[in-house]
Motif scaffolding. Structure first.
Motif, PDB file in Angstrom:
ATOM      1  N   LEU A   1       0.801  -1.223   0.000  1.00 23.60           N
ATOM      2  CA  LEU A   1       0.000   0.000   0.000  1.00 23.60           C
ATOM      3  C   LEU A   1       0.836   1.276   0.000  1.00 23.60           C
ATOM      4  N   ARG A   2       2.139   1.151  -0.018  1.00 23.57           N
ATOM      5  CA  ARG A   2       3.000   2.338   0.059  1.00 23.57           C
ATOM      6  C   ARG A   2       2.837   3.210  -1.189  1.00 23.57           C
ATOM      7  N   PRO A   3       3.136   4.510  -1.063  1.00 20.08           N
ATOM      8  CA  PRO A   3       3.100   5.387  -2.246  1.00 20.08           C
ATOM      9  C   PRO A   3       4.304   5.117  -3.146  1.00 20.08           C
ATOM     10  N   PRO A   4       4.254   5.555  -4.403  1.00 18.64           N
ATOM     11  CA  PRO A   4       5.398   5.373  -5.308  1.00 18.64           C
ATOM     12  C   PRO A   4       6.661   6.007  -4.744  1.00 18.64           C
ATOM     13  N   ALA A   5       7.808   5.408  -5.060  1.00 17.36           N
ATOM     14  CA  ALA A   5       9.084   5.912  -4.553  1.00 17.36           C
ATOM     15  C   ALA A   5      10.179   5.630  -5.562  1.00 17.36           C
ATOM     16  N   LEU A   6      11.182   6.497  -5.608  1.00 20.92           N
ATOM     17  CA  LEU A   6      12.326   6.287  -6.490  1.00 20.92           C
ATOM     18  C   LEU A   6      13.347   5.339  -5.858  1.00 20.92           C
ATOM     19  N   ARG A   7      13.342   5.267  -4.536  1.00 20.57           N
ATOM     20  CA  ARG A   7      14.268   4.378  -3.824  1.00 20.57           C
ATOM     21  C   ARG A   7      13.436   3.516  -2.869  1.00 20.57           C
ATOM     22  N   THR A   8      12.944   2.433  -3.384  1.00 23.05           N
ATOM     23  CA  THR A   8      12.060   1.596  -2.579  1.00 23.05           C
ATOM     24  C   THR A   8      12.849   0.802  -1.540  1.00 23.05           C
ATOM     25  N   ARG A   9      12.186   0.485  -0.458  1.00 21.39           N
ATOM     26  CA  ARG A   9      12.759  -0.385   0.558  1.00 21.39           C
ATOM     27  C   ARG A   9      12.130  -1.766   0.442  1.00 21.39           C
TER      28      ARG A   9
ATOM     29  N   LYS B   1       4.157  -4.694  -7.735  1.00 18.12           N
ATOM     30  CA  LYS B   1       4.539  -3.817  -6.631  1.00 18.12           C
ATOM     31  C   LYS B   1       5.528  -4.516  -5.700  1.00 18.12           C
ATOM     32  N   ILE B   2       5.387  -5.842  -5.607  1.00 21.44           N
ATOM     33  CA  ILE B   2       6.255  -6.637  -4.745  1.00 21.44           C
ATOM     34  C   ILE B   2       6.696  -7.890  -5.497  1.00 21.44           C
ATOM     35  N   LEU B   3       7.991  -8.160  -5.463  1.00 16.26           N
ATOM     36  CA  LEU B   3       8.538  -9.429  -5.935  1.00 16.26           C
ATOM     37  C   LEU B   3       9.101 -10.158  -4.721  1.00 16.26           C
ATOM     38  N   ILE B   4       8.568 -11.339  -4.437  1.00 17.60           N
ATOM     39  CA  ILE B   4       9.034 -12.141  -3.313  1.00 17.60           C
ATOM     40  C   ILE B   4       9.952 -13.234  -3.846  1.00 17.60           C
ATOM     41  N   PHE B   5      11.193 -13.231  -3.390  1.00 19.34           N
ATOM     42  CA  PHE B   5      12.177 -14.225  -3.828  1.00 19.34           C
ATOM     43  C   PHE B   5      12.331 -15.273  -2.728  1.00 19.34           C
TER      44      PHE B   5
ATOM     45  N   PRO C   1      11.492  -5.475  -3.321  1.00 15.33           N
ATOM     46  CA  PRO C   1      11.860  -6.888  -3.253  1.00 15.33           C
ATOM     47  C   PRO C   1      11.749  -7.424  -1.832  1.00 15.33           C
ATOM     48  N   VAL C   2      11.273  -8.650  -1.718  1.00 17.77           N
ATOM     49  CA  VAL C   2      11.201  -9.348  -0.432  1.00 17.77           C
ATOM     50  C   VAL C   2      12.039 -10.607  -0.559  1.00 17.77           C
ATOM     51  N   LEU C   3      13.031 -10.746   0.298  1.00 15.93           N
ATOM     52  CA  LEU C   3      13.975 -11.852   0.218  1.00 15.93           C
ATOM     53  C   LEU C   3      13.714 -12.833   1.349  1.00 15.93           C
ATOM     54  N   ILE C   4      13.449 -14.079   0.992  1.00 11.78           N
ATOM     55  CA  ILE C   4      13.171 -15.113   1.982  1.00 11.78           C
ATOM     56  C   ILE C   4      14.289 -16.145   1.937  1.00 11.78           C
ATOM     57  N   GLY C   5      14.850 -16.452   3.091  1.00  8.72           N
ATOM     58  CA  GLY C   5      15.903 -17.451   3.090  1.00  8.72           C
ATOM     59  C   GLY C   5      16.575 -17.616   4.430  1.00  8.72           C
ATOM     60  N   GLU C   6      17.709 -18.277   4.382  1.00  7.76           N
ATOM     61  CA  GLU C   6      18.473 -18.576   5.590  1.00  7.76           C
ATOM     62  C   GLU C   6      19.358 -17.392   5.952  1.00  7.76           C
ATOM     63  N   VAL C   7      20.153 -17.543   7.005  1.00  5.61           N
ATOM     64  CA  VAL C   7      20.914 -16.424   7.551  1.00  5.61           C
ATOM     65  C   VAL C   7      21.918 -15.855   6.553  1.00  5.61           C
ATOM     66  N   ALA C   8      22.301 -16.636   5.547  1.00  5.53           N
ATOM     67  CA  ALA C   8      23.226 -16.136   4.525  1.00  5.53           C
ATOM     68  C   ALA C   8      22.653 -14.911   3.827  1.00  5.53           C
TER      69      ALA C   8
END
Length: 292
Positions: free
Chosen positions: A47-55, A136-140, A172-179
């Motif tokens: 739901l965030r507004p558009p941004a040039l530097r997304t988090r 809007k979101i890519l979940i890896f 981007p949403v990154l899912i994984g181990e501690v690496a």
């Protein structure tokens, strides 16, 4: 009778044994506090507004601890609520190199890939799809798979994550181990772009007892098992090593056995009869010796 069961579960006691076992084994959402927080934060990204530097977000924790289930729950809920898909889940492929990474994205976006090994061509195809689909979101999921290649390939993957925010307004949403945490926090530039959502092992505490109580209400057994009783809870915790995927596997297997035997409840002896081997002991010992 059976007042320990949730209202929607109680009618299953009147069904056939096959139906009850199928229901026990069916995947189910486990809405614990940490999962709820993760879903809330993911929804804020959507739901965030558009941004040039997304988090973006890092959902990091050990294997078999519910990270993928959280992502899938969020993605499915989004599909049900929205007419246009804005959340895509990428199953990051095993294998080093940019070709594998881009192939993961193309597969997730349901694009034809052919047999081309031209990394530049794959990159152009990915850009074209992102421009057209406007996610809007890519979940890896299993993102640590993308970090096992040559250092220049890993840096190119991280550069891609930076670029899609600026060029396509994607978080981007990154899912994984501690690496995953280690690589992202290796530089201030990447660390400033990602918020950490930890999915640690469960502790032996009141939240764990509440989790067991929720299982008790969701499994159609006629008799109360008292899963959160000290001795029974302690054994389940020991065998699961605090991993929610293992907790589910142990309780589900014990519930199926209880229904099939007519005992209709899970007990400490019935848990012992499972002869369940914790994850940390599966790489050796008597389990391996039995294969020789």
């Amino acid at each position: 009778m059976a007042d320990h069961l949730l209202d929607h579960v109680r009618p299953y006691l009147d069904r056939s044994l096959e139906d009850r076992i199928a229901y026990i084994r069916a995947p189910r959402w486990i809405g614990h506090h940490g999962a709820g927080q993760a879903l809330e934060r993911l929804n804020e990204l959507l739901l965030r507004p558009p941004a040039l530097r997304t988090r973006g977000l890092m959902l990091v924790g050990p294997y078999a601890n519910g990270k993928t289930m959280i992502a899938e729950r969020f993605a499915v809920a989004h599909l049900k609520a929205c007419e246009t898909q804005r959340v895509w889940v990428v199953q990051t492929r095993e294998g080093a190199g940019l070709a594998h990474f881009y192939a993961s994205i193309l597969r997730a976006l349901r694009a034809p890939m052919g047999n081309s090994r031209d990394v530049g061509r794959k990159a152009e195809q990915v850009d074209h799809l992102l421009d057209g689909l406007k996610p809007k979101i890519l979940i890896f999921d299993e993102f640590h798979n993308a970090l096992r290649g040559r250092s220049r390939d890993v840096e190119a993957v991280l550069a891609f994550l930076r670029r899609i925010g600026r060029q396509f307004d994607i978080s981007p949403v990154l899912i994984g181990e501690v690496a995953v945490y280690d690589f992202i926090n290796a530089t201030d530039e990447m660390a400033s772009r990602f918020e950490l959502l930890a999915v640690p092992r469960w502790r032996y505490d009141e939240e764990f007892f509440a989790l067991l109580d929720s299982f008790e209400g969701a499994l159609p057994l006629a008799r109360r098992s008292d899963l959160s009783d000290e001795k029974l809870a302690r054994e389940i915790f020991r065998l699961s090593e605090g991993l929610i995927g293992e907790i589910v596997a142990i309780v589900t297997t014990a519930a199926v056995a209880a229904a099939g035997s007519g005992a209709e409840r899970i007990t400490l002896p019935s848990i012992d009869e499972l002869d369940y081997v914790p994850v940390s002991r599966r790489r050796g010992g008597r389990l391996r010796d039995g294969l020789l």
